[in-house]
Design an enzyme around this catalytic site. Structure first.
Site, PDB file in Angstrom:
ATOM      1  N   MET A  21      -2.424  -7.165   6.837  1.00  0.00           N
ATOM      2  CA  MET A  21      -3.425  -8.043   6.221  1.00  0.00           C
ATOM      3  C   MET A  21      -2.894  -8.736   4.957  1.00  0.00           C
ATOM      4  SD  MET A  21      -6.585  -5.363   6.498  1.00  0.00           S
ATOM      5  CE  MET A  21      -6.842  -4.389   7.983  1.00  0.00           C
ATOM      6  N   SER A  22      -1.593  -8.890   4.873  1.00  0.00           N
ATOM      7  CA  SER A  22      -1.036  -9.475   3.633  1.00  0.00           C
ATOM      8  C   SER A  22       0.244 -10.241   3.936  1.00  0.00           C
ATOM      9  CB  SER A  22      -0.746  -8.354   2.629  1.00  0.00           C
ATOM     10  OG  SER A  22       0.336  -7.560   3.086  1.00  0.00           O
TER      11      SER A  22
ATOM     12  N   HIS B 240      -7.514   4.058   6.476  1.00  0.00           N
ATOM     13  CA  HIS B 240      -6.668   3.718   5.327  1.00  0.00           C
ATOM     14  C   HIS B 240      -5.942   4.964   4.823  1.00  0.00           C
ATOM     15  CE1 HIS B 240      -5.229   1.351   2.015  1.00  0.00           C
ATOM     16  NE2 HIS B 240      -5.852   2.076   1.112  1.00  0.00           N
TER      17      HIS B 240
ATOM     18  N   ALA C 113       2.432  -2.339   4.148  1.00  0.00           N
ATOM     19  CA  ALA C 113       2.184  -1.324   5.175  1.00  0.00           C
ATOM     20  C   ALA C 113       1.669  -2.072   6.393  1.00  0.00           C
ATOM     21  CB  ALA C 113       1.145  -0.341   4.676  1.00  0.00           C
TER      22      ALA C 113
ATOM     23  N   ASN D 237       1.354   3.249  11.205  1.00  0.00           N
ATOM     24  CA  ASN D 237       0.535   3.724  12.332  1.00  0.00           C
ATOM     25  C   ASN D 237       0.827   2.888  13.571  1.00  0.00           C
ATOM     26  OD1 ASN D 237      -1.057   1.748  10.437  1.00  0.00           O
ATOM     27  ND2 ASN D 237      -1.889   1.437  12.481  1.00  0.00           N
TER      28      ASN D 237
ATOM     29  N   HIS E  31      -5.610  -9.250  -1.970  1.00  0.00           N
ATOM     30  CA  HIS E  31      -5.725  -9.578  -0.542  1.00  0.00           C
ATOM     31  C   HIS E  31      -6.834 -10.606  -0.308  1.00  0.00           C
ATOM     32  CE1 HIS E  31      -4.003  -5.507  -0.707  1.00  0.00           C
ATOM     33  NE2 HIS E  31      -3.389  -5.808   0.413  1.00  0.00           N
TER      34      HIS E  31
ATOM     35  N   TYR F 154      -8.986 -10.428   2.036  1.00  0.00           N
ATOM     36  CA  TYR F 154     -10.253  -9.756   2.394  1.00  0.00           C
ATOM     37  C   TYR F 154     -11.041  -9.275   1.174  1.00  0.00           C
ATOM     38  CZ  TYR F 154      -7.443  -5.459   1.879  1.00  0.00           C
ATOM     39  OH  TYR F 154      -6.625  -4.477   1.393  1.00  0.00           O
ATOM     40  N   GLU F 155     -10.411  -9.313  -0.003  1.00  0.00           N
ATOM     41  CA  GLU F 155     -11.160  -8.927  -1.215  1.00  0.00           C
ATOM     42  C   GLU F 155     -12.118 -10.047  -1.642  1.00  0.00           C
ATOM     43  OE1 GLU F 155      -8.728  -6.461  -4.170  1.00  0.00           O
ATOM     44  OE2 GLU F 155      -7.179  -7.256  -2.846  1.00  0.00           O
TER      45      GLU F 155
ATOM     46  N   HIS G 237      -3.433   0.528  -4.605  1.00  0.00           N
ATOM     47  CA  HIS G 237      -2.874  -0.648  -5.295  1.00  0.00           C
ATOM     48  C   HIS G 237      -3.271  -0.579  -6.763  1.00  0.00           C
ATOM     49  CE1 HIS G 237      -1.593  -3.331  -1.913  1.00  0.00           C
ATOM     50  NE2 HIS G 237      -2.304  -2.454  -1.260  1.00  0.00           N
TER      51      HIS G 237
ATOM     52  N   SER H  46       0.824  -1.225   0.000  1.00  0.00           N
ATOM     53  CA  SER H  46       0.000   0.000   0.000  1.00  0.00           C
ATOM     54  C   SER H  46       0.849   1.264   0.000  1.00  0.00           C
ATOM     55  CB  SER H  46      -0.877   0.062   1.264  1.00  0.00           C
ATOM     56  OG  SER H  46      -1.891  -0.866   1.188  1.00  0.00           O
TER      57      SER H  46
HETATM   58  N1  HPA Z   1      -3.646  -3.198  11.155  1.00  0.00           N
HETATM   59  C1  HPA Z   1      -3.763  -4.035  10.102  1.00  0.00           C
HETATM   60  N2  HPA Z   1      -3.280  -3.755   8.901  1.00  0.00           N
HETATM   61  C2  HPA Z   1      -2.625  -2.587   8.735  1.00  0.00           C
HETATM   62  C3  HPA Z   1      -2.473  -1.673   9.788  1.00  0.00           C
HETATM   63  C4  HPA Z   1      -3.006  -1.999  11.068  1.00  0.00           C
HETATM   64  O1  HPA Z   1      -2.902  -1.241  12.053  1.00  0.00           O
HETATM   65  N3  HPA Z   1      -1.777  -0.616   9.279  1.00  0.00           N
HETATM   66  C5  HPA Z   1      -1.519  -0.891   7.983  1.00  0.00           C
HETATM   67  N4  HPA Z   1      -2.038  -2.083   7.640  1.00  0.00           N
END
Ligand code: HPA
Length: 266
Positions: free
Chosen positions: A205-206, A241, A107, A229, A77, A79-80, A55, A25
């Site tokens: 998530m990847s 996001h 990310a 973050n 991903h 989740y898609e 993406h 990302s």
């Molecule tokens: N959690 C899950 N996936 C992420 C995060 C997060 O805090 N930041 C970037 N991708």
């Protein structure tokens, strides 16, 4: 697979990459800079499309520091809504194109309170918390064995090389364990507390399904997280996001520099 490889070879004049990179990302810019051939995922037979903002969904062939590289600008991903064997089909494609080394980037949120947004973290190991495994289903022995060993996915020699590259560029590189959830919801503070107790330093998530398949089919694997973050509950702010994309932007030039240095030294 045969159709996919034939199509890509036709489009790229049989370009033979030795290194593959999956750009996470907000980290896709490297691909635009060096692109020789670019193919939209939607044009490639059997390739799923990425639907996520940040993406692009393009396979980019490039030469960087005299090395032939193929980059995935955007990934698919779980989740898609795709099963993990579809999510990781692209990794088998890269293997069939002849790469020896795969650099996975993403990310991620910091579970480790010592990490801060725009830090880079070298992945030392991972925890698969997705509740699914990409190797479920009939095994194709041409790729790997039924019960592949996962005790040394992110090899020490390669991590040493990446650390030296970071040192050359004066980049502070964190190192830690990446935990993958299915997403798409971000975690709760209670979940993050649990992940910390389990030994995770970053959450995303990847990457984990891709690393499992890469290791299974004998690719040397490097993983780098861009910390975007503090994970839920580590700081008071709520997650979005947008924040992830903005922090990835802040780390972008450092990230690109490190990837180029790694390519040079591989
Ligand atoms: N959690 C899950 N996936 C992420 C995060 C997060 O805090 N930041 C970037 N991708």
């Amino acid at each position: 697979m045969e159709n996919t490889i034939k199509f890509i070879n036709q489009q790229t004049d049989n370009f033979k990459p030795e290194i593959g990179i999956v750009l996470g990302s907000g980290l896709g810019e490297l691909a635009d800079e060096f692109c020789i051939y670019g193919i939209n995922y939607s044009d490639i037979p059997n390739f799923a499309r990425s639907t996520v903002h940040g993406h692009k969904g393009k396979l980019i062939f490039a030469e960087i520091n005299n090395k032939k590289v193929v980059m995935m600008q955007g990934r698919i991903h779980y989740y898609e809504g795709h099963p993990l064997n579809i999510v990781t089909y692209s990794i088998k494609v890269l293997k069939n194109l002849g790469i020896k080394t795969l650099i996975l980037t993403n990310a991620a949120g910091a579970v480790n309170p010592n990490f801060k947004p725009a830090d880079l973290m070298l992945i030392k190991d991972h925890i698969n918390f997705m509740g699914a495994n990409p190797l479920v289903g009939p095994n194709d022995e041409n790729y790997g064995v039924r019960f592949p060993d996962m005790s040394d996915i992110y090899k020490k020699e390669l991590r040493k090389l990446v650390k030296e590259c970071a040192k050359n560029l004066n980049i502070d590189l964190q190192e830690g364990v990446y935990l993958a959830t299915s997403g798409p919801s971000y975690e709760t503070p209670a979940e993050i507390k649990m992940f910390g107790l389990m030994g995770a330093d970053a959450v995303g998530m990847s990457t984990v399904p891709e690393a499992i398949v890469a290791n299974y089919c004998g690719l040397n694997t490097i993983g780098i997280s861009c910390i975007t973050n503090h994970a839920a509950g580590v700081s008071e702010t709520s997650l979005s996001h947008q924040e992830v994309i903005e922090s990835a932007n802040l780390a972008k030039s450092k990230f690109k520099g490190l990837i180029k240095e790694i390519i040079k030294n591989l």
